[in-house]
Every structure is written in structure tokens, then in C-alpha cells.
Design a protein around this motif. Structure first.
Motif, PDB file in Angstrom:
ATOM      1  N   ILE A 531     -11.384   0.447   9.343  1.00  0.00           N
ATOM      2  CA  ILE A 531     -11.249  -1.098   8.746  1.00  0.00           C
ATOM      3  C   ILE A 531     -10.737  -0.196   6.412  1.00  0.00           C
ATOM      4  CG2 ILE A 531     -11.852  -2.970   6.798  1.00  0.00           C
ATOM      5  CD1 ILE A 531     -11.387  -3.454   9.791  1.00  0.00           C
ATOM      6  N   GLY A 532     -10.956   0.827   6.631  1.00  0.00           N
ATOM      7  CA  GLY A 532     -11.056   1.425   5.145  1.00  0.00           C
ATOM      8  C   GLY A 532      -9.418   1.693   5.783  1.00  0.00           C
ATOM      9  N   VAL A 533      -8.943   2.811   6.205  1.00  0.00           N
ATOM     10  CA  VAL A 533      -7.749   3.077   6.626  1.00  0.00           C
ATOM     11  C   VAL A 533      -6.534   1.901   6.586  1.00  0.00           C
ATOM     12  CG1 VAL A 533      -5.899   3.801   8.443  1.00  0.00           C
ATOM     13  CG2 VAL A 533      -8.409   4.872   8.173  1.00  0.00           C
ATOM     14  N   HIS A 534      -7.186   0.152   7.504  1.00  0.00           N
ATOM     15  CA  HIS A 534      -5.822  -0.571   6.997  1.00  0.00           C
ATOM     16  C   HIS A 534      -6.063  -1.290   6.367  1.00  0.00           C
ATOM     17  CE1 HIS A 534      -5.328  -0.722  11.427  1.00  0.00           C
ATOM     18  NE2 HIS A 534      -6.328  -0.286  11.861  1.00  0.00           N
ATOM     19  N   TYR A 535      -7.365  -0.960   4.781  1.00  0.00           N
ATOM     20  CA  TYR A 535      -7.065  -1.742   4.034  1.00  0.00           C
ATOM     21  C   TYR A 535      -6.860  -1.381   3.560  1.00  0.00           C
ATOM     22  CZ  TYR A 535      -9.367  -2.831  -0.506  1.00  0.00           C
ATOM     23  OH  TYR A 535     -10.049  -2.713  -1.981  1.00  0.00           O
ATOM     24  N   MET A 536      -6.816   0.407   2.852  1.00  0.00           N
ATOM     25  CA  MET A 536      -5.847   1.605   2.085  1.00  0.00           C
ATOM     26  C   MET A 536      -4.421   2.194   2.412  1.00  0.00           C
ATOM     27  SD  MET A 536      -7.645   2.472  -0.033  1.00  0.00           S
ATOM     28  CE  MET A 536      -6.423   3.509  -1.204  1.00  0.00           C
ATOM     29  N   ASP A 537      -4.142   1.425   3.835  1.00  0.00           N
ATOM     30  CA  ASP A 537      -2.463   1.080   3.930  1.00  0.00           C
ATOM     31  C   ASP A 537      -1.730  -0.085   3.692  1.00  0.00           C
ATOM     32  OD1 ASP A 537      -3.293   3.328   5.971  1.00  0.00           O
ATOM     33  OD2 ASP A 537      -2.889   1.850   7.649  1.00  0.00           O
ATOM     34  N   LEU A 538      -2.780  -0.996   3.156  1.00  0.00           N
ATOM     35  CA  LEU A 538      -2.211  -2.057   2.463  1.00  0.00           C
ATOM     36  C   LEU A 538      -1.888  -1.880   1.386  1.00  0.00           C
ATOM     37  CD1 LEU A 538      -3.964  -4.781   4.648  1.00  0.00           C
ATOM     38  CD2 LEU A 538      -1.040  -4.712   4.345  1.00  0.00           C
ATOM     39  N   ILE A 539      -3.730  -1.584   0.399  1.00  0.00           N
ATOM     40  CA  ILE A 539      -2.813  -1.026  -1.109  1.00  0.00           C
ATOM     41  C   ILE A 539      -1.691   0.719  -1.601  1.00  0.00           C
ATOM     42  CG2 ILE A 539      -4.259  -0.232  -2.759  1.00  0.00           C
ATOM     43  CD1 ILE A 539      -5.095  -2.721  -1.727  1.00  0.00           C
ATOM     44  N   GLY A 540      -1.363   0.942  -0.505  1.00  0.00           N
ATOM     45  CA  GLY A 540      -0.964   2.247  -0.815  1.00  0.00           C
ATOM     46  C   GLY A 540       1.033   2.509  -0.561  1.00  0.00           C
ATOM     47  N   GLU A 541       0.874   1.163   0.488  1.00  0.00           N
ATOM     48  CA  GLU A 541       2.409   0.145   0.953  1.00  0.00           C
ATOM     49  C   GLU A 541       2.744  -0.609  -0.384  1.00  0.00           C
ATOM     50  OE1 GLU A 541       5.761   0.759   2.454  1.00  0.00           O
ATOM     51  OE2 GLU A 541       4.003   1.436   3.649  1.00  0.00           O
ATOM     52  N   CYS A 542       1.932  -1.416  -0.735  1.00  0.00           N
ATOM     53  CA  CYS A 542       2.363  -2.106  -1.764  1.00  0.00           C
ATOM     54  C   CYS A 542       2.696  -1.074  -3.447  1.00  0.00           C
ATOM     55  CB  CYS A 542       0.860  -3.048  -2.720  1.00  0.00           C
ATOM     56  SG  CYS A 542       0.228  -4.559  -1.481  1.00  0.00           S
ATOM     57  N   GLU A 543       1.909  -0.239  -3.143  1.00  0.00           N
ATOM     58  CA  GLU A 543       2.212   0.488  -4.029  1.00  0.00           C
ATOM     59  C   GLU A 543       3.720   1.268  -4.122  1.00  0.00           C
ATOM     60  OE1 GLU A 543       2.900   3.685  -6.792  1.00  0.00           O
ATOM     61  OE2 GLU A 543       2.545   4.048  -4.696  1.00  0.00           O
ATOM     62  N   LYS A 544       3.851   2.096  -3.111  1.00  0.00           N
ATOM     63  CA  LYS A 544       5.668   2.316  -2.522  1.00  0.00           C
ATOM     64  C   LYS A 544       6.314   0.619  -3.161  1.00  0.00           C
ATOM     65  CE  LYS A 544       4.459   4.994   0.633  1.00  0.00           C
ATOM     66  NZ  LYS A 544       4.177   5.868   2.497  1.00  0.00           N
ATOM     67  N   LEU A 545       5.915  -0.325  -2.993  1.00  0.00           N
ATOM     68  CA  LEU A 545       6.358  -1.932  -2.639  1.00  0.00           C
ATOM     69  C   LEU A 545       7.177  -1.824  -4.359  1.00  0.00           C
ATOM     70  CD1 LEU A 545       6.417  -4.844  -0.724  1.00  0.00           C
ATOM     71  CD2 LEU A 545       7.385  -4.983  -3.310  1.00  0.00           C
ATOM     72  N   GLY A 546       5.802  -1.489  -5.404  1.00  0.00           N
ATOM     73  CA  GLY A 546       6.656  -1.301  -7.316  1.00  0.00           C
ATOM     74  C   GLY A 546       6.554  -0.472  -7.135  1.00  0.00           C
ATOM     75  N   ASP A 547       6.935   0.857  -6.489  1.00  0.00           N
ATOM     76  CA  ASP A 547       7.966   2.066  -6.981  1.00  0.00           C
ATOM     77  C   ASP A 547       9.727   0.975  -6.434  1.00  0.00           C
ATOM     78  OD1 ASP A 547       6.234   4.024  -7.638  1.00  0.00           O
ATOM     79  OD2 ASP A 547       5.644   4.792  -5.684  1.00  0.00           O
ATOM     80  N   TYR A 548      10.041   0.648  -5.207  1.00  0.00           N
ATOM     81  CA  TYR A 548      10.828   0.114  -4.761  1.00  0.00           C
ATOM     82  C   TYR A 548      11.510  -0.782  -6.213  1.00  0.00           C
ATOM     83  CZ  TYR A 548      10.024   2.559  -1.276  1.00  0.00           C
ATOM     84  OH  TYR A 548       9.769   3.798  -0.010  1.00  0.00           O
ATOM     85  N   VAL A 549      10.900  -1.397  -7.083  1.00  0.00           N
ATOM     86  CA  VAL A 549      10.800  -2.748  -7.671  1.00  0.00           C
ATOM     87  C   VAL A 549      11.212  -2.230  -8.890  1.00  0.00           C
ATOM     88  CG1 VAL A 549       9.847  -4.561  -9.515  1.00  0.00           C
ATOM     89  CG2 VAL A 549       9.762  -4.232  -6.124  1.00  0.00           C
ATOM     90  N   ILE A 550      10.434  -0.717  -9.549  1.00  0.00           N
ATOM     91  CA  ILE A 550      11.590  -0.439 -10.361  1.00  0.00           C
ATOM     92  C   ILE A 550      12.462   0.144  -9.968  1.00  0.00           C
ATOM     93  CG2 ILE A 550       9.721   2.080 -10.460  1.00  0.00           C
ATOM     94  CD1 ILE A 550      10.375  -0.394 -13.793  1.00  0.00           C
ATOM     95  N   ASN A 551      12.620   0.948  -9.791  1.00  0.00           N
ATOM     96  CA  ASN A 551      14.006   1.105  -9.256  1.00  0.00           C
ATOM     97  C   ASN A 551      14.729   0.487  -8.761  1.00  0.00           C
ATOM     98  OD1 ASN A 551      12.798   4.350  -8.762  1.00  0.00           O
ATOM     99  ND2 ASN A 551      12.315   3.857  -6.275  1.00  0.00           N
ATOM    100  N   VAL A 552      14.801  -0.858  -8.898  1.00  0.00           N
ATOM    101  CA  VAL A 552      15.644  -2.112  -8.862  1.00  0.00           C
ATOM    102  C   VAL A 552      16.203  -2.660 -10.197  1.00  0.00           C
ATOM    103  CG1 VAL A 552      16.192  -3.608  -8.478  1.00  0.00           C
ATOM    104  CG2 VAL A 552      15.398  -2.733  -6.490  1.00  0.00           C
ATOM    105  N   VAL A 553      15.186  -2.442 -11.102  1.00  0.00           N
ATOM    106  CA  VAL A 553      15.346  -2.945 -12.457  1.00  0.00           C
ATOM    107  C   VAL A 553      15.891  -1.662 -12.838  1.00  0.00           C
ATOM    108  CG1 VAL A 553      13.704  -3.467 -14.498  1.00  0.00           C
ATOM    109  CG2 VAL A 553      12.876  -4.304 -12.169  1.00  0.00           C
ATOM    110  N   GLU A 554      16.116  -0.525 -13.239  1.00  0.00           N
ATOM    111  CA  GLU A 554      16.700   0.945 -13.565  1.00  0.00           C
ATOM    112  C   GLU A 554      17.643   0.804 -13.299  1.00  0.00           C
ATOM    113  OE1 GLU A 554      14.570   4.361 -12.907  1.00  0.00           O
ATOM    114  OE2 GLU A 554      12.392   3.726 -13.878  1.00  0.00           O
ATOM    115  N   ALA A 555      18.031   0.797 -12.417  1.00  0.00           N
ATOM    116  CA  ALA A 555      19.726   0.452 -11.348  1.00  0.00           C
ATOM    117  C   ALA A 555      20.277  -0.297 -11.805  1.00  0.00           C
ATOM    118  CB  ALA A 555      19.871   0.531 -10.228  1.00  0.00           C
TER     119      ALA A 555
END
Length: 567
Positions: A531-555
Motif C-alpha cells: 500500500i505504501g508503494v501505491h501511495y508513493m507512486d501516486l505522490i511521485g506521479e503528482c510531482e512529475k505532473l507538477g514539473d510538466y505544468v511549470i514547463n508549460v508555463v515557461e514555454a
């Protein structure tokens, strides 16, 4: 002829076979063909005329307008053809099917494509068990294609065998002297016969038999042919029952097209028949062949009617499209596959083309924000059916994001080949980066949904504290996406990226804190390691998504800066 309840069940079973083949074929086509087949079909249907010619050619080759229209519905369902393109192909199919009538009247046979169905399954079965996804999708398409024609074959075989028992229709002779009422009656009879037979060609054969036996004259035979044009639309509409709204619109456009044609043909019935009789009689007199006069007259009427109908309605494809859209509005849970602002072709200036592409990118960003909202809902759904329905919708959005990225990128590539200023080139580069990062947001949303789906199969659920942390992380991501969309829609000011940067830092810090806390909770047996693996997979994917968002904003910031310099 005796037709039992068991025979009726076999008829419904054949229909089920047909619909299942349609579904498998459409899904396999969408997975395998993707943009390659869509580009080929788009090239073949670049305008009204080529669309009509494509439909006519395909129908002449496979000897079945029903099969052509069913495939067109399948292509529309898979997003490989637009609605307007499909209408042109369907118009051509109506012309192509008249070749079958000529074969029946002159040669007396019809090619049966269903004989190739079983050999096709032999080719498809190894592909179906392949580990490579593209080959597996091809195998699904082949199976669906084979099932489709096996279903059509079974439908014909298990329908009431009127073709072999035409004497059942001899009673119609008492209804041939009612004037124009007889014409209308035989239009209805032709429609019903074709619906029952699932083949306008088979109905044409029955009509020829009735005329040859003297039960009805050429006038009523022509009326039956008009009815066949209405009845043949039922096959595509049956195929569209399990399809999306766009596919149902394509099938409905076929019905509207043929209904309108029958209406004007009935208004000009006697003059049109007189013209056909005059032309055929002259030709037959020259050739000296009179034994097949009525069959030739019916075939000529069938061909002349469909060609005239196409020549009239080809100029009203857009009107037909608007009509079916109004009659069948898009359901709330469905999403248009096609781009809204980029409709094909280049605009007069590169500046206007860039503006058009920017509007499409704005819509792209909004769709990905909507997709993330679905992921938020997915986390809290307990009902199995509702979960699967929403998960399928997220999968569809992921396919939409891939297609939008490719089509916008292709469009921008065409724009970049034109004469652009240095600032315009900077804008193109920035927009290319935008669409790449926005598509990555879609990938992240889909990864989140897949992780939630995997977690759902576990016996253990997240703790209330984990749910609270996920809700907070999702709230931060939603705020970042909301800010990204707002900046995308801002066309007047230089973008201030500070708020987006602050949100990104907050997301990163929260991810790091939860990562540390997760290790401590696992050590303290607060929940299982899985359950901890699934939990951190979600948290980690959210952090990646945030990186993509800031890349869009910069572009987007680079894009706005280039526009400011230009103005």
C-alpha cells in the motif's frame, strides 16, 4: 415457408455476432491503425468528390454498400474519419452498390466476401496471442473484420428465405392498381424486405423475379428499388448502436440522404421513369437484345437515381452534418476526437495560422485539466461499474491527448515551412514545447488512474491519513493546472510565472515530506509495504505532473515574450 421461434432466435444470434464483430473491429482499428490509416483515409477524402469516389470504389470492390457503410461507421467511431468525410464516402457507396444490381441483372451472381472470413481467422489467431501490442491489435482487427462478415452472412441465412420462396409475395398482385398509392405501398414493401433480408442486392433479386413473373410492372419495381435504398441504411444504424455519438451521426446521415432522395424521386416519379425507359429502349433496340429489358431498366433506374441524388446533395454535406448534429447532440460524457480550431488547410498568413494553433493549445490544456479532475473523482469511487466507466473515459482522454499533440505538431510544422519572421519562429518553438509538455500531463493523469486501478485490486485500502495527504496533493496540482489554463487563456499580458513557480516548490516540498513520513509509517506497521508503494507512486506521479505544468508555463512565457517583441 415455416419460420419458427428457434429460427427467430438464430436471427437475433446472428445480429449479436455482427454487432460483436463491429465492436472488436472498431477497437482493434483504433489501437493498431492510429494516425497512419487516418492519414491515408484523410488523403483519400480530401474533398467532396474524392470522398464520393472513394466510397464508390470500395463498394464496387467488396460488392456491398452495407459493408462499406458499416466500415465507415467503424472508422468514425475510431476517430479515423470526420463526420463530413464519412457523409461523402457514404454517398459514394450508394453509387457503388448499383454495380451489384448490374451484376445481378446481367450475370446473376454476387461475390461473397464472407468465404474469406475463416481463412482470415487463421491469420489472425497467431497475432491475437502476440506479445507485441501492435500485432495483437492487428489480430483483434482481423477477428472483428471476419466476425463482421460472418455475422452479415448469418443474418442473410437466418432471415426468412423470401428469395427462395418468392411465391409468398404473389398476393401483392391485388395491390397493383391503386394508382400512386400502389407506388407508396411498394416503397414500404421494398424497405421492409431489405430490412428483413439485410441485403439490398437480395431484395433487388426478389424485385427482378416479381417483374419477370409479371406480378408487378416496371413502375412498381422502381418503387420497390426506392424502398430498398431506405432499408439498406438499417445495417449501418445497427452497427452504430454500440458506437459513439459521431458514429451514430454518420449512420443517421445515410438514412437522411436516402430519405431525401426517395422524396424527390417520388415527386418526379413519372418523368424520371419515362426518361429511363426511353434511354434503355433506345439502347436495347440498337443492340437487338430485349430478353432482359425489365432487369436492365431497373438497374438503370437504380444507377440513375443514386447518381442524381449524389449530384444534388453533394453540395449540402455541411447542411446534412449540421442536421444530424442537432438531431443527435453529443452526450455529456463523450469528447470530440477532432480538433476544433484547426480544421485542415493553411490559412492566408502565418500570423493567423499561429493564432489558430494557439486556440487549439488552449483547448488542449483545458482538456488535460478536465482529465485530472476525473482522476480526482476516480480515487473516491467505490462502485465497480462507475469506476470502470470513468477509467475507460480517462483512457479515451489519453488517446485524445496523443492525437491532439500529433495533429497540432503537424500543423505547426506546415506553418514553419512558410515565410516566418524570427519572432514567429520563436513562437513556433515555444508552442511545440507546450504541446509536448501538455501531452505529458495527460500521460501522468493516465498513470495516476492506472495506479489507482492497481491499488483497487489489493485487499487493503489507504488509511484515512493517506487519503487526506492525497487530497491535499491533488488540491495543489489542481491549483497549478488552474493557473496554467488561466495563463494559456491570457492573450494580452506578459505571463507572470511566479505563482506557478511557488506552487511547484510547494508540491516538491510536500512530496519530500510525505516520502519521509511514508518510510516511518511502514516501519511502524501503519500500513503494508505494498500500500505504501501505491501511495508513493501516486505522490511521485503528482510531482512529475507538477514539473510538466511549470514547463508549460515557461514555454508559454517565451511565447508571450516573442509576441510582445513582435507588437
Amino acid at each position: 415457408m415455416e419460420y419458427t421461434f428457434y429460427d427467430l432466435l438464430k436471427l437475433f444470434g446472428s445480429l449479436a455476432f455482427f454487432l460483436y464483430g463491429m465492436k472488436i473491429m472498431s477497437e482493434g482499428l483504433q489501437k493498431f491503425a492510429g494516425d497512419r490509416l487516418r492519414q491515408i483515409l484523410t488523403a483519400m477524402t480530401t474533398n467532396k468528390v474524392t470522398g464520393v469516389l472513394t466510397g464508390a470504389l470500395i463498394t464496387m470492390l467488396i460488392q456491398s454498400s452495407s459493408a462499406t457503410t458499416v466500415m465507415v461507421v467503424s472508422f468514425v467511431n475510431a476517430g479515423l474519419l470526420t463526420l463530413s468525410q464519412s457523409i461523402g464516402v457514404i454517398m459514394g457507396a450508394n453509387i457503388g452498390t448499383t454495380a451489384t444490381a448490374w451484376l445481378i441483372s446481367l450475370l446473376g451472381f454476387k461475390i461473397d466476401i464472407s468465404v474469406f472470413a475463416l481463412p482470415l481467422l487463421a491469420f489472425g489467431i497467431p497475432l491475437l496471442f502476440s506479445q507485441k501490442s501492435s500485432r495483437k491489435s492487428l489480430g483483434e482487427f482481423i477477428f472483428g473484420f471476419a466476425f463482421l462478415f460472418i455475422g452479415l452472412k448469418y443474418l442473410t441465412e437466418n432471415a426468412p428465405d423470401l428469395k427462395q420462396n418468392p411465391e409468398m409475395l404473389e398476393f401483392l398482385t391485388q395491390y397493383t392498381d391503386m394508382g400512386f398509392g400502389s407506388v407508396l405501398l411498394f416503397v414500404v414493401i421494398g424497405t421492409i424486405l431489405t430490412i428483413v433480408m439485410q441485403s439490398s442486392s437480395a431484395t433487388m433479386a426478389i424485385t427482378l423475379i416479381m417483374c419477370a413473373n409479371g406480378w408487378i410492372d416496371f413502375r412498381l419495381g422502381a418503387a420497390t428499388v426506392l424502398g430498398e435504398n431506405i432499408g439498406t441504411t438499417i445495417t449501418a444504424n445497427l452497427a452504430a448502436l454500440t458506437a459513439n455519438t459521431q458514429a451514430r451521426r454518420a449512420a443517421l446521415s445515410h438514412l437522411i440522404f436516402n430519405l431525401f432522395g426517395v422524396c424527390w424521386a417520388l415527386c418526379l416519379f413519372q418523368p424520371f421513369l419515362g426518361m429511363i425507359e426511353w434511354i434503355v429502349s433506345d439502347v436495347m433496340h440498337v443492340t437487338g437484345e430485349t430478353s432482359v429489358l425489365v432487369p436492365i431498366q431497373l438497374s438503370a433506374f437504380h444507377t440513375g437515381f443514386n447518381i442524381c441524388n449524389v449530384l444534388i446533395l453533394i453540395w449540402f454535406i455541411k447542411f446534412i452534418e449540421k442536421t444530424v448534429i442537432k438531431l443527435l447532440p453529443m452526450k455529456e460524457h463523450e469528447e470530440e476526437y477532432r480538433l476544433r480550431f484547426i480544421t485542415g488547410g493553411m490559412l492566408s498568413t502565418s500570423e493567423l495560422s499561429i493564432l489558430q494553433a494557439q486556440k487549439e493549445i488552449n483547448l488542449f490544456a483545458e482538456r488535460m485539466h478536465r482529465m485530472f479532475g476525473m482522476v480526482q473523482q476516480l480515487l473516491r469511487i467505490d462502485n465497480e461499474n462507475e469506476f470502470n466507466k470513468l477509467f475507460s473515459r480517462i483512457e479515451k482522454y489519453e488517446n485524445i491527448s496523443d492525437s491532439m499533440e500529433l495533429e497540432i505538431a503537424n500543423y505547426l510544422s506546415e506553418v514553419s515551412e512558410g515565410r516566418l519572421s524570427s519572432e514567429g519562429k520563436v513562437q513556433i518553438r515555444a508552442m511545440m514545447r507546450e504541446i509536448t509538455e501538455i501531452e505529458s500531463i495527460g500521460d501522468s493523469c493516465y498513470n495516476l488512474a492506472r495506479t489507482i486501478n492497481r491499488k483497487r485490486k489489493e485487499a487493503e485500502d489507504f488509511t484515512s491519513q493517506q487519503y487526506a495527504h492525497l487530497d491535499e496533493m491533488f488540491r495543489l496540482i489542481d491549483s497549478a493546472l488552474t493557473q496554467m489554463v488561466a495563463l494559456e487563456e491570457d492573450t494580452k499580458q506578459i505571463v507572470d510565472v511566479n505563482r506557478s513557480i511557488n506552487l511547484e516548490n510547494e508540491i516538491n516540498n510536500y512530496r519530500n515530506r510525505l516520502k519521509t513520513q511514508n518510510l516511518a509509517d511502514i516501519n511502524n506497521k501503519a500500513y503494508s509495504y505494498q500500500i505504501g508503494v501505491h501511495y508513493m507512486d501516486l505522490i511521485g506521479e503528482c510531482e512529475k505532473l507538477g514539473d510538466y505544468v511549470i514547463n508549460v508555463v515557461e514555454a508559454h512565457s517565451e511565447l508571450k515574450t516573442a509576441k510582445k517583441i513582435t507588437t
